[in-house]
Scaffold this motif. Structure first.
Motif, mmCIF file in Angstrom:
data_model
loop_
_atom_site.group_PDB
_atom_site.id
_atom_site.type_symbol
_atom_site.label_atom_id
_atom_site.label_comp_id
_atom_site.label_asym_id
_atom_site.label_seq_id
_atom_site.Cartn_x
_atom_site.Cartn_y
_atom_site.Cartn_z
ATOM 1 N N VAL A 145 0.993 -1.217 0.062
ATOM 2 C CA VAL A 145 -0.096 0.156 0.072
ATOM 3 C C VAL A 145 0.989 1.293 -0.008
ATOM 4 C CG1 VAL A 145 -1.576 1.126 1.434
ATOM 5 C CG2 VAL A 145 -2.017 -1.262 1.228
ATOM 6 N N LEU A 146 1.977 1.234 0.718
ATOM 7 C CA LEU A 146 2.755 2.443 0.857
ATOM 8 C C LEU A 146 3.426 2.780 -0.443
ATOM 9 C CD1 LEU A 146 4.742 1.900 4.096
ATOM 10 C CD2 LEU A 146 3.183 3.575 3.701
ATOM 11 N N ARG A 147 3.645 1.399 -1.387
ATOM 12 C CA ARG A 147 4.313 1.879 -2.759
ATOM 13 C C ARG A 147 3.234 2.426 -3.658
ATOM 14 N NH1 ARG A 147 7.007 -2.837 -1.682
ATOM 15 N NH2 ARG A 147 5.457 -4.318 -2.204
ATOM 16 N N GLU A 148 2.004 2.078 -3.407
ATOM 17 C CA GLU A 148 0.691 2.628 -4.129
ATOM 18 C C GLU A 148 0.442 4.074 -3.691
ATOM 19 O OE1 GLU A 148 -4.013 1.652 -4.384
ATOM 20 O OE2 GLU A 148 -2.928 0.075 -3.822
ATOM 21 N N LEU A 149 0.586 4.430 -2.590
ATOM 22 C CA LEU A 149 0.702 5.731 -2.051
ATOM 23 C C LEU A 149 1.651 6.743 -2.537
ATOM 24 C CD1 LEU A 149 -1.177 5.279 1.180
ATOM 25 C CD2 LEU A 149 -2.129 5.969 -0.737
ATOM 26 N N GLY A 150 2.913 6.190 -2.817
ATOM 27 C CA GLY A 150 4.013 7.243 -3.133
ATOM 28 C C GLY A 150 5.044 7.221 -1.825
ATOM 29 N N PRO A 151 6.038 8.243 -2.214
ATOM 30 C CA PRO A 151 7.075 8.509 -1.371
ATOM 31 C C PRO A 151 6.733 9.295 -0.119
ATOM 32 C CG PRO A 151 7.387 9.811 -3.350
ATOM 33 C CD PRO A 151 6.139 9.017 -3.823
ATOM 34 N N GLY A 152 5.683 9.933 -0.010
ATOM 35 C CA GLY A 152 5.350 10.776 0.676
ATOM 36 C C GLY A 152 4.912 10.381 2.145
ATOM 37 N N ILE A 153 4.814 9.131 2.319
ATOM 38 C CA ILE A 153 4.418 8.452 3.451
ATOM 39 C C ILE A 153 5.467 7.384 3.722
ATOM 40 C CG2 ILE A 153 2.710 7.036 2.405
ATOM 41 C CD1 ILE A 153 1.433 6.865 5.119
ATOM 42 N N GLN A 154 5.933 7.198 5.053
ATOM 43 C CA GLN A 154 7.138 6.063 5.303
ATOM 44 C C GLN A 154 6.735 5.568 6.819
ATOM 45 O OE1 GLN A 154 11.018 7.807 5.691
ATOM 46 N NE2 GLN A 154 11.841 5.975 6.774
ATOM 47 N N TRP A 155 6.590 4.162 6.607
ATOM 48 C CA TRP A 155 6.711 3.405 8.019
ATOM 49 C C TRP A 155 8.050 3.324 8.624
ATOM 50 C CZ3 TRP A 155 6.001 -2.405 7.687
ATOM 51 C CH2 TRP A 155 5.832 -3.122 9.098
ATOM 52 N N VAL A 156 8.221 3.734 9.720
ATOM 53 C CA VAL A 156 9.380 3.925 10.452
ATOM 54 C C VAL A 156 9.477 2.259 11.303
ATOM 55 C CG1 VAL A 156 10.791 4.817 12.283
ATOM 56 C CG2 VAL A 156 9.397 6.175 10.648
ATOM 57 N N HIS A 157 8.566 1.753 12.019
ATOM 58 C CA HIS A 157 8.750 0.758 12.624
ATOM 59 C C HIS A 157 7.422 0.549 13.467
ATOM 60 C CE1 HIS A 157 10.702 3.127 15.571
ATOM 61 N NE2 HIS A 157 9.749 2.897 16.546
ATOM 62 N N SER A 158 7.125 -0.551 14.223
ATOM 63 C CA SER A 158 5.978 -0.841 14.992
ATOM 64 C C SER A 158 6.293 -1.671 16.329
ATOM 65 C CB SER A 158 4.945 -1.622 14.207
ATOM 66 O OG SER A 158 4.519 -0.939 13.094
ATOM 67 N N TYR A 159 5.342 -1.327 17.376
ATOM 68 C CA TYR A 159 5.636 -2.268 18.392
ATOM 69 C C TYR A 159 4.340 -3.082 18.739
ATOM 70 C CZ TYR A 159 8.966 1.496 19.377
ATOM 71 O OH TYR A 159 9.904 2.219 19.640
ATOM 72 N N VAL A 160 4.592 -4.546 18.631
ATOM 73 C CA VAL A 160 3.531 -5.408 18.884
ATOM 74 C C VAL A 160 3.214 -5.597 20.457
ATOM 75 C CG1 VAL A 160 2.524 -7.447 18.248
ATOM 76 C CG2 VAL A 160 4.020 -6.371 16.725
ATOM 77 N N THR A 161 1.977 -5.531 20.918
ATOM 78 C CA THR A 161 1.736 -5.724 22.241
ATOM 79 C C THR A 161 0.537 -6.654 22.341
ATOM 80 O OG1 THR A 161 0.087 -3.991 22.500
ATOM 81 C CG2 THR A 161 2.420 -3.508 22.965
ATOM 82 N N GLY A 162 0.109 -7.135 23.420
ATOM 83 C CA GLY A 162 -0.997 -8.010 23.594
ATOM 84 C C GLY A 162 -2.064 -7.881 22.602
ATOM 85 N N ASP A 163 -2.730 -6.913 22.527
ATOM 86 C CA ASP A 163 -4.006 -6.613 21.876
ATOM 87 C C ASP A 163 -4.042 -5.457 20.885
ATOM 88 O OD1 ASP A 163 -5.486 -9.071 22.430
ATOM 89 O OD2 ASP A 163 -6.293 -8.166 24.313
ATOM 90 N N LYS A 164 -2.570 -4.995 20.808
ATOM 91 C CA LYS A 164 -2.542 -3.687 19.983
ATOM 92 C C LYS A 164 -1.169 -3.877 19.300
ATOM 93 C CE LYS A 164 -5.699 -0.896 22.642
ATOM 94 N NZ LYS A 164 -5.873 0.458 23.475
ATOM 95 N N ILE A 165 -1.285 -2.866 18.112
ATOM 96 C CA ILE A 165 0.005 -2.655 17.381
ATOM 97 C C ILE A 165 0.152 -0.975 17.417
ATOM 98 C CG2 ILE A 165 1.448 -2.890 15.250
ATOM 99 C CD1 ILE A 165 -0.186 -5.511 14.881
ATOM 100 N N TYR A 166 1.286 -0.773 17.813
ATOM 101 C CA TYR A 166 1.591 0.874 17.696
ATOM 102 C C TYR A 166 2.717 1.039 16.630
ATOM 103 C CZ TYR A 166 -0.794 0.699 22.155
ATOM 104 O OH TYR A 166 -1.643 0.355 23.250
#
Length: 90
Positions: free
Chosen positions: A31-52
């Protein structure tokens, strides 16, 4: 460019297998490739019932669009105003 923290409520997120997490990551990158270079995913934290997730993006709307296209929840999208760490105390 602004940095954002996204809260994604995903029941059992902490129990997802490496294969399932890889699939989520691959979909996000697609999806990020589809949206273009204006948005970047840095990293995520996975917890019990959520992802940040931490993203760099021009605005919150493109992050919500990423979530919509990818089929990911985006329960909260908050712009980071400051970053503090132990060195802030010095």
């Amino acid at each position: 460019m602004p940095k954002y923290v996204i809260e994604r409520a995903i029941l059992g997120a902490g129990e997802l297998s490496q294969s399932e997490l890889q699939g989520i990551s691959q979909k996000s990158q697609e999806v990020l490739r589809e949206l273009g270079p204006g948005i970047q995913w840095v990293h995520s934290y996975v917890t019990g019932d959520k992802i940040y997730c931490v993203y760099i993006a021009p605005n919150a709307e493109i992050i919500r669009e990423h979530a919509r296209i990818g089929g990911f929840p985006a329960d909260s999208v908050e712009e980071v105003k400051s970053i503090i760490d132990p060195t802030t105390a010095d």
